[in-house]
Enzyme design. Sequence first.
Site, PDB file in Angstrom:
ATOM      1  N   VAL A   1      -2.592  -7.861  -1.488  1.00 33.50           N
ATOM      2  CA  VAL A   1      -1.966  -8.634  -0.400  1.00 33.50           C
ATOM      3  C   VAL A   1      -2.879  -9.726   0.160  1.00 33.50           C
ATOM      4  O   VAL A   1      -2.418 -10.630   0.847  1.00 33.50           O
ATOM      5  CB  VAL A   1      -1.467  -7.739   0.773  1.00 33.50           C
ATOM      6  CG1 VAL A   1      -0.359  -6.815   0.320  1.00 33.50           C
ATOM      7  CG2 VAL A   1      -2.614  -6.972   1.408  1.00 33.50           C
TER       8      VAL A   1
ATOM      9  N   SER B   1      -2.788   0.339  14.501  1.00 33.91           N
ATOM     10  CA  SER B   1      -3.643   1.516  14.700  1.00 33.91           C
ATOM     11  C   SER B   1      -4.016   1.640  16.168  1.00 33.91           C
ATOM     12  O   SER B   1      -3.989   0.638  16.899  1.00 33.91           O
ATOM     13  CB  SER B   1      -4.920   1.357  13.876  1.00 33.91           C
ATOM     14  OG  SER B   1      -5.857   2.353  14.214  1.00 33.91           O
TER      15      SER B   1
ATOM     16  N   THR C   1      -8.752  -6.735  13.520  1.00 36.63           N
ATOM     17  CA  THR C   1      -7.530  -7.029  12.746  1.00 36.63           C
ATOM     18  C   THR C   1      -6.333  -6.300  13.351  1.00 36.63           C
ATOM     19  O   THR C   1      -5.234  -6.842  13.413  1.00 36.63           O
ATOM     20  CB  THR C   1      -7.647  -6.616  11.252  1.00 36.63           C
ATOM     21  OG1 THR C   1      -7.861  -5.203  11.135  1.00 36.63           O
ATOM     22  CG2 THR C   1      -8.757  -7.368  10.548  1.00 36.63           C
ATOM     23  N   LYS C   2      -6.567  -5.082  13.810  1.00 34.97           N
ATOM     24  CA  LYS C   2      -5.449  -4.292  14.338  1.00 34.97           C
ATOM     25  C   LYS C   2      -5.018  -4.816  15.716  1.00 34.97           C
ATOM     26  O   LYS C   2      -3.832  -4.802  16.050  1.00 34.97           O
ATOM     27  CB  LYS C   2      -5.820  -2.812  14.401  1.00 34.97           C
ATOM     28  CG  LYS C   2      -6.077  -2.201  13.014  1.00 34.97           C
ATOM     29  CD  LYS C   2      -4.861  -2.281  12.115  1.00 34.97           C
ATOM     30  CE  LYS C   2      -5.054  -1.593  10.782  1.00 34.97           C
ATOM     31  NZ  LYS C   2      -3.878  -1.697   9.897  1.00 34.97           N
TER      32      LYS C   2
ATOM     33  N   GLY D   1       0.833  -1.204   0.000  1.00 33.07           N
ATOM     34  CA  GLY D   1       0.000   0.000   0.000  1.00 33.07           C
ATOM     35  C   GLY D   1       0.864   1.250   0.000  1.00 33.07           C
ATOM     36  O   GLY D   1       0.579   2.214   0.711  1.00 33.07           O
TER      37      GLY D   1
ATOM     38  N   TYR E   1     -12.341  -4.111  11.535  1.00 34.89           N
ATOM     39  CA  TYR E   1     -11.093  -3.337  11.459  1.00 34.89           C
ATOM     40  C   TYR E   1     -10.358  -3.366  12.803  1.00 34.89           C
ATOM     41  O   TYR E   1      -9.163  -3.667  12.865  1.00 34.89           O
ATOM     42  CB  TYR E   1     -11.423  -1.894  11.056  1.00 34.89           C
ATOM     43  CG  TYR E   1     -10.213  -0.997  10.907  1.00 34.89           C
ATOM     44  CD1 TYR E   1      -9.468  -0.986   9.731  1.00 34.89           C
ATOM     45  CD2 TYR E   1      -9.817  -0.143  11.939  1.00 34.89           C
ATOM     46  CE1 TYR E   1      -8.358  -0.150   9.591  1.00 34.89           C
ATOM     47  CE2 TYR E   1      -8.705   0.689  11.805  1.00 34.89           C
ATOM     48  CZ  TYR E   1      -7.988   0.683  10.625  1.00 34.89           C
ATOM     49  OH  TYR E   1      -6.891   1.506  10.500  1.00 34.89           O
TER      50      TYR E   1
ATOM     51  N   SER F   1       1.270   3.312  -2.464  1.00 35.39           N
ATOM     52  CA  SER F   1       0.856   4.296  -3.464  1.00 35.39           C
ATOM     53  C   SER F   1       0.214   5.540  -2.874  1.00 35.39           C
ATOM     54  O   SER F   1       0.252   6.606  -3.492  1.00 35.39           O
ATOM     55  CB  SER F   1      -0.113   3.641  -4.458  1.00 35.39           C
ATOM     56  OG  SER F   1      -1.090   2.879  -3.775  1.00 35.39           O
ATOM     57  N   ARG F   2      -0.408   5.403  -1.694  1.00 35.97           N
ATOM     58  CA  ARG F   2      -1.133   6.551  -1.150  1.00 35.97           C
ATOM     59  C   ARG F   2      -0.941   6.640   0.363  1.00 35.97           C
ATOM     60  O   ARG F   2      -0.498   5.685   0.993  1.00 35.97           O
ATOM     61  CB  ARG F   2      -2.629   6.435  -1.472  1.00 35.97           C
ATOM     62  CG  ARG F   2      -2.917   6.624  -2.951  1.00 35.97           C
ATOM     63  CD  ARG F   2      -4.397   6.622  -3.271  1.00 35.97           C
ATOM     64  NE  ARG F   2      -4.997   5.315  -3.134  1.00 35.97           N
ATOM     65  CZ  ARG F   2      -6.028   5.024  -2.320  1.00 35.97           C
ATOM     66  NH1 ARG F   2      -6.558   5.973  -1.581  1.00 35.97           N
ATOM     67  NH2 ARG F   2      -6.524   3.814  -2.273  1.00 35.97           N
TER      68      ARG F   2
ATOM     69  N   ILE G   1      -4.538   9.958  11.192  1.00 34.90           N
ATOM     70  CA  ILE G   1      -3.574  10.497  10.235  1.00 34.90           C
ATOM     71  C   ILE G   1      -4.328  10.977   8.993  1.00 34.90           C
ATOM     72  O   ILE G   1      -5.234  10.276   8.502  1.00 34.90           O
ATOM     73  CB  ILE G   1      -2.561   9.387   9.812  1.00 34.90           C
ATOM     74  CG1 ILE G   1      -1.904   8.708  11.025  1.00 34.90           C
ATOM     75  CG2 ILE G   1      -1.527   9.951   8.835  1.00 34.90           C
ATOM     76  CD1 ILE G   1      -0.967   9.554  11.860  1.00 34.90           C
TER      77      ILE G   1
HETATM   78  P1  NAP Z   1      -5.285   4.916   2.358  1.00 36.48           P
HETATM   79  O1  NAP Z   1      -4.967   6.342   2.217  1.00 36.48           O
HETATM   80  O2  NAP Z   1      -6.676   4.440   2.150  1.00 36.48           O
HETATM   81  O3  NAP Z   1      -4.280   4.067   1.415  1.00 36.48           O
HETATM   82  C1  NAP Z   1      -4.394   2.670   1.389  1.00 36.48           C
HETATM   83  C2  NAP Z   1      -3.236   2.082   0.635  1.00 36.48           C
HETATM   84  O4  NAP Z   1      -3.333   0.641   0.719  1.00 36.48           O
HETATM   85  C3  NAP Z   1      -3.250   2.424  -0.844  1.00 36.48           C
HETATM   86  O5  NAP Z   1      -1.915   2.540  -1.265  1.00 36.48           O
HETATM   87  C4  NAP Z   1      -3.928   1.212  -1.462  1.00 36.48           C
HETATM   88  O6  NAP Z   1      -3.530   0.950  -2.816  1.00 36.48           O
HETATM   89  C5  NAP Z   1      -3.391   0.110  -0.580  1.00 36.48           C
HETATM   90  N1  NAP Z   1      -4.234  -1.090  -0.568  1.00 36.48           N
HETATM   91  C6  NAP Z   1      -5.551  -1.200  -0.257  1.00 36.48           C
HETATM   92  N2  NAP Z   1      -5.957  -2.478  -0.370  1.00 36.48           N
HETATM   93  C7  NAP Z   1      -4.867  -3.196  -0.758  1.00 36.48           C
HETATM   94  C8  NAP Z   1      -4.633  -4.559  -1.054  1.00 36.48           C
HETATM   95  N3  NAP Z   1      -5.620  -5.466  -0.980  1.00 36.48           N
HETATM   96  N4  NAP Z   1      -3.387  -4.940  -1.446  1.00 36.48           N
HETATM   97  C9  NAP Z   1      -2.385  -4.034  -1.554  1.00 36.48           C
HETATM   98  N5  NAP Z   1      -2.547  -2.721  -1.275  1.00 36.48           N
HETATM   99  C10 NAP Z   1      -3.762  -2.317  -0.882  1.00 36.48           C
HETATM  100  O7  NAP Z   1      -4.897   4.393   3.833  1.00 36.48           O
HETATM  101  P2  NAP Z   1      -3.939   5.032   4.951  1.00 36.48           P
HETATM  102  O8  NAP Z   1      -4.755   5.938   5.786  1.00 36.48           O
HETATM  103  O9  NAP Z   1      -2.679   5.506   4.349  1.00 36.48           O
HETATM  104  O10 NAP Z   1      -3.665   3.734   5.834  1.00 36.48           O
HETATM  105  C11 NAP Z   1      -2.510   2.928   5.671  1.00 36.48           C
HETATM  106  C12 NAP Z   1      -2.401   1.972   6.855  1.00 36.48           C
HETATM  107  O11 NAP Z   1      -2.349   2.714   8.063  1.00 36.48           O
HETATM  108  C13 NAP Z   1      -3.594   1.037   6.994  1.00 36.48           C
HETATM  109  O12 NAP Z   1      -3.154  -0.234   7.438  1.00 36.48           O
HETATM  110  C14 NAP Z   1      -4.436   1.700   8.058  1.00 36.48           C
HETATM  111  O13 NAP Z   1      -5.239   0.766   8.746  1.00 36.48           O
HETATM  112  C15 NAP Z   1      -3.363   2.277   8.944  1.00 36.48           C
HETATM  113  N6  NAP Z   1      -3.812   3.402   9.771  1.00 36.48           N
HETATM  114  C16 NAP Z   1      -4.336   4.528   9.207  1.00 36.48           C
HETATM  115  C17 NAP Z   1      -4.735   5.560  10.036  1.00 36.48           C
HETATM  116  C18 NAP Z   1      -5.299   6.847   9.509  1.00 36.48           C
HETATM  117  O14 NAP Z   1      -5.789   7.637  10.321  1.00 36.48           O
HETATM  118  N7  NAP Z   1      -5.241   7.122   8.228  1.00 36.48           N
HETATM  119  C19 NAP Z   1      -4.604   5.441  11.427  1.00 36.48           C
HETATM  120  C20 NAP Z   1      -4.064   4.286  11.957  1.00 36.48           C
HETATM  121  C21 NAP Z   1      -3.665   3.283  11.121  1.00 36.48           C
HETATM  122  P3  NAP Z   1      -4.285   1.653  -4.080  1.00 36.48           P
HETATM  123  O15 NAP Z   1      -3.716   3.046  -4.158  1.00 36.48           O
HETATM  124  O16 NAP Z   1      -3.887   0.822  -5.259  1.00 36.48           O
HETATM  125  O17 NAP Z   1      -5.748   1.644  -3.798  1.00 36.48           O
END
Ligand code: NAP
Length: 258
Positions: A63, A149, A165-166, A11, A162, A13-14, A195
């Site tokens: 994944v 998380s 899993t965490k 993940g 969710y 990419s973003r 975030i």
């Molecule tokens: P996001 O902006 O939604 O980005 C998700 C990323 O995961 C994208 O690069 C997406 O790829 C990729 N992805 C989704 N499904 C996938 C799969 N089946 N196989 C491979 N890649 C996959 O999410 P984020 O906020 O950056 O979160 C990233 C991680 O941090 C996650 O595990 C999330 O639970 C954790 N987290 C986030 C926060 C928060 O507040 N944002 C807080 C705590 C923890 P594509 O670009 O191709 O769609």
Amino acid sequence: MGEARAVLVTGGSRGIGRGICLELGRLGYAVAVNYARRRDAAEEVVSRITAAGGQAVAVQGDVALTDDRRELIEKTLQDFGRLDVLVNNAGITSPGRKDLLEATEEGWDLVFGVNLKGAFFLSQLAAKEMIRLIRQERIPDGKIINISSISAYVVSTNRADYCMTKAAMGMMTKLFAQRLADERIRVYEICPGVIESDMTAPVKEKYDRLIAEGLWPIRRWGYPSDVARAVAAVVSDYFPFSTGDRINVDGGFHIRRL
Ligand code: NAP
């Protein structure tokens, strides 16, 4: 061991994963930027790293899928000749954010498939490759970093799958840390708070308000770069006598208070 150390970021990419890729690219890592669907976004990350003189490649793969996980590891090894670090970052939130009493098996399978099964079996594959490379003296050591998380210990009743899993990711971190310590591979859990990313965009206004009210001590949003710097500290060996640890990147949210 002359060439750059290599990292696979799922993940990448973003959002948070993107931040981690850019930071490790800056540190001189060759970066495999995994994405599921957004090739354009992954390519943008790759161009930024290569424009700054680094090495990076975009690698498609879901994944949650067995064959894709194997390909991710193989592609990284083909492109960079080694794998020093795996960052299990790919994650999805609960589809539709349904109440606990309405949560579906489909949602469960989807979220557990990506967030937990994906991270577990990718760690297994990566660990085996790292052990092989370490024994051949092609890499000095290995690291696995799991992005969990605050949802590992804070309930959101509209995202039960969710949260579970965490929570399991914390145990997964300890299991791998114990099993891999003798193999010279250390394992960490990084625990972000809220975030700014596409994942939290739909709940932005709610958190703007809660942050202003002081939901956590450091009154601001977290950014992908905050998480990326914690990853940088771990891969730069600033925690040489630690493994299995949870590192909070949450503005102090974990502090209980009266
Ligand atoms: P996001 O902006 O939604 O980005 C998700 C990323 O995961 C994208 O690069 C997406 O790829 C990729 N992805 C989704 N499904 C996938 C799969 N089946 N196989 C491979 N890649 C996959 O999410 P984020 O906020 O950056 O979160 C990233 C991680 O941090 C996650 O595990 C999330 O639970 C954790 N987290 C986030 C926060 C928060 O507040 N944002 C807080 C705590 C923890 P594509 O670009 O191709 O769609």
